[in-house]
Write a protein that holds these residues in place. Sequence first.
Motif, mmCIF file in Angstrom:
data_model
loop_
_atom_site.group_PDB
_atom_site.id
_atom_site.type_symbol
_atom_site.label_atom_id
_atom_site.label_comp_id
_atom_site.label_asym_id
_atom_site.label_seq_id
_atom_site.Cartn_x
_atom_site.Cartn_y
_atom_site.Cartn_z
ATOM 1 N N ALA A 191 0.763 -1.332 -0.008
ATOM 2 C CA ALA A 191 -0.090 -0.006 -0.017
ATOM 3 C C ALA A 191 0.930 1.305 0.075
ATOM 4 O O ALA A 191 1.932 1.185 0.568
ATOM 5 C CB ALA A 191 -0.896 -0.039 1.427
ATOM 6 N N LEU A 192 0.285 2.247 -0.709
ATOM 7 C CA LEU A 192 1.030 3.420 -0.857
ATOM 8 C C LEU A 192 -0.123 4.451 -0.424
ATOM 9 O O LEU A 192 -1.108 4.806 -1.054
ATOM 10 C CB LEU A 192 1.455 3.954 -2.160
ATOM 11 N N VAL A 193 0.193 5.047 0.953
ATOM 12 C CA VAL A 193 -0.680 6.105 1.517
ATOM 13 C C VAL A 193 -0.259 7.531 1.702
ATOM 14 O O VAL A 193 1.048 7.489 1.642
ATOM 15 C CB VAL A 193 -1.232 5.683 2.686
ATOM 16 N N GLY A 194 -0.733 8.627 1.695
ATOM 17 C CA GLY A 194 -0.442 9.605 1.586
ATOM 18 C C GLY A 194 -1.498 10.800 1.370
ATOM 19 O O GLY A 194 -2.353 10.205 0.869
ATOM 20 N N ALA A 195 -1.430 12.184 1.658
ATOM 21 C CA ALA A 195 -2.393 13.023 1.865
ATOM 22 C C ALA A 195 -2.500 13.569 0.126
ATOM 23 O O ALA A 195 -1.744 12.931 -0.684
ATOM 24 C CB ALA A 195 -2.106 14.396 2.563
ATOM 25 N N ASN A 196 -3.619 14.164 -0.195
ATOM 26 C CA ASN A 196 -3.899 14.465 -1.435
ATOM 27 C C ASN A 196 -2.543 15.473 -1.937
ATOM 28 O O ASN A 196 -1.917 16.316 -1.117
ATOM 29 C CB ASN A 196 -5.123 15.712 -1.402
ATOM 30 N N GLY A 197 -2.310 15.224 -3.085
ATOM 31 C CA GLY A 197 -1.088 15.885 -3.678
ATOM 32 C C GLY A 197 0.437 15.449 -3.109
ATOM 33 O O GLY A 197 1.342 16.233 -3.479
ATOM 34 N N ALA A 198 0.454 14.379 -2.679
ATOM 35 C CA ALA A 198 1.771 13.918 -2.204
ATOM 36 C C ALA A 198 2.475 13.442 -3.348
ATOM 37 O O ALA A 198 3.522 13.153 -3.310
ATOM 38 C CB ALA A 198 1.404 12.769 -0.992
#
Lengths: 236, 291
Positions: free
Chosen positions: A34-41
């Motif tokens: 999984a690759l997670v992160g905020a919008n625009g990351a």
Amino acid sequence: MATLLEISGLTSHYGRIQALKGIDVTVAEGELVALVGANGAGKTTLLRCISGVQSVTSGSISFAGQDITKMPPEHRVGLGISQSPEGRQVFGPMSVEDNLRLGAYRRHGPSIKADLDRMYEMFPILYKKRELPAGTLSGGQQQMLAIARALMANPRVLLLDEPSMGLAPLLVAEIFRTIVALKEAGTTIFLVEQNAYAALAIADRGYVLETGSVVLNDIGSNLLANDKVKEAYLGL
Amino acid sequence: MFAAFLQYLFSGLTSGAIYALAGLGFAIIYNSSQVINFAQGEFIMIGGMSSATLVASGVPMPLAISLAMLISMAAGIALEKFAIEPARNSDVVTIIIITIGASIFMRGAAQLIWDKEFHSLPAFSGESPIAVMGATLMPQSLWVFAVSGVVIVALWWFFNRTMFGKAMLGTSHNRLAAQLVGVGVKKVLLASFALSALLGAVGGIVVTPITFTNYEAGIMLGLKGFSAAVLGGLGNGGGAIVGGLIVGIAEALASGYLSSAYKDAIAFVIILFVLFFMPNGLFGKRGTDRV
């Protein structure tokens, strides 16, 4: 487990804006990463680079030991890299079945029909609506279609970009059940999600992306327990 | 009274079928690239001129026609390879201007290769007119109707029944998705120019026995095909066919009942009307999409 996808030092720009600042990611055969992160990351940008529809400034992408950094997108699909893109991107005016058949565009032979039947078995609603234009499906159904279309390429690695975006909670649960089932069937999956909790809960390993750089990289359960991740992405 | 109307209708349908083929050519290229190819008329001219001069120099008609179609397709492929593809990262408007330049180049080349005279092709099956309820119909008009009909059915089959046709359609609906399923969009673009050139050539060849052709015959035919495409809704195949027939019939009626001096003005009046009152054309996409 053999490494299937290896990304090292990848950078990419939109005009003068740097979206990826040296990314290192690996995905092994059979893994769900999984690759997670905020919008625009830069999550979507990374997937676009892997599929070859976004130009890479420096760094390299290799797949099954082969350097594919400069390979045109259609050849990557032929090698087994298939993506269900952000926002579904179905062929709206075309029938559900044509969408699925186009998913198998790089393939030939009778196995396509067998896979088509497999998709209809996995997503019965698509079978019911197979003759309707894809644009008339609901958001959740379009998401299933986008995943099924990507699977029709018979991929060695499935890239999923925000499969839960804009869906009702019940549907989100259904999509995640599908992803788990695919993983259990042996599909290698690279999952990009804003819904960090759900994604990390089913992932073997996870990466946390912040403004174009990987800031954390651990097994899924460790990331879920990580205070920094909890605070920033899980709202705990 | 009725006989005269029927006569105008026949002539309108004949030219309308050619405009429809040209309009389809515009639609196919527009769909795969958002580019309006102003050299579409030159494909028609090349088809007509090549077949006419080949037949005049003694090549048997069927062979001459096949060669003319190949020559026109080669011109379409060359246009894409040498003028459009090198500029693929430019604005659509830039590429449209390139096609205008290419059309001027092709007209100039035609003047050099051939000449400035009018050329004709013998009618495919005789010149004896057929009487229909007081009006007369030339056998060549029947050829125009039949060939256009066959071409339209073949196109329908190609886009709805073959994987490559579907891939071309898919590319026009969603370019990113097409790339992600493995469609080579460069190949699609090249195929769209070859196909449009072929359509233009077919139209140019079947109509040359009726209208004659010369090096600049493509200007008017191209612009009328463009109005057909705009009237039908840019990028809509069925719309281009209906648009072509409407433009053809409207100009035949106008030159019959008003004055033949207005014949060429009709297509442009139609374009202006469409742009003022229904910019999406008759069957065009509305400017909204479900997200």
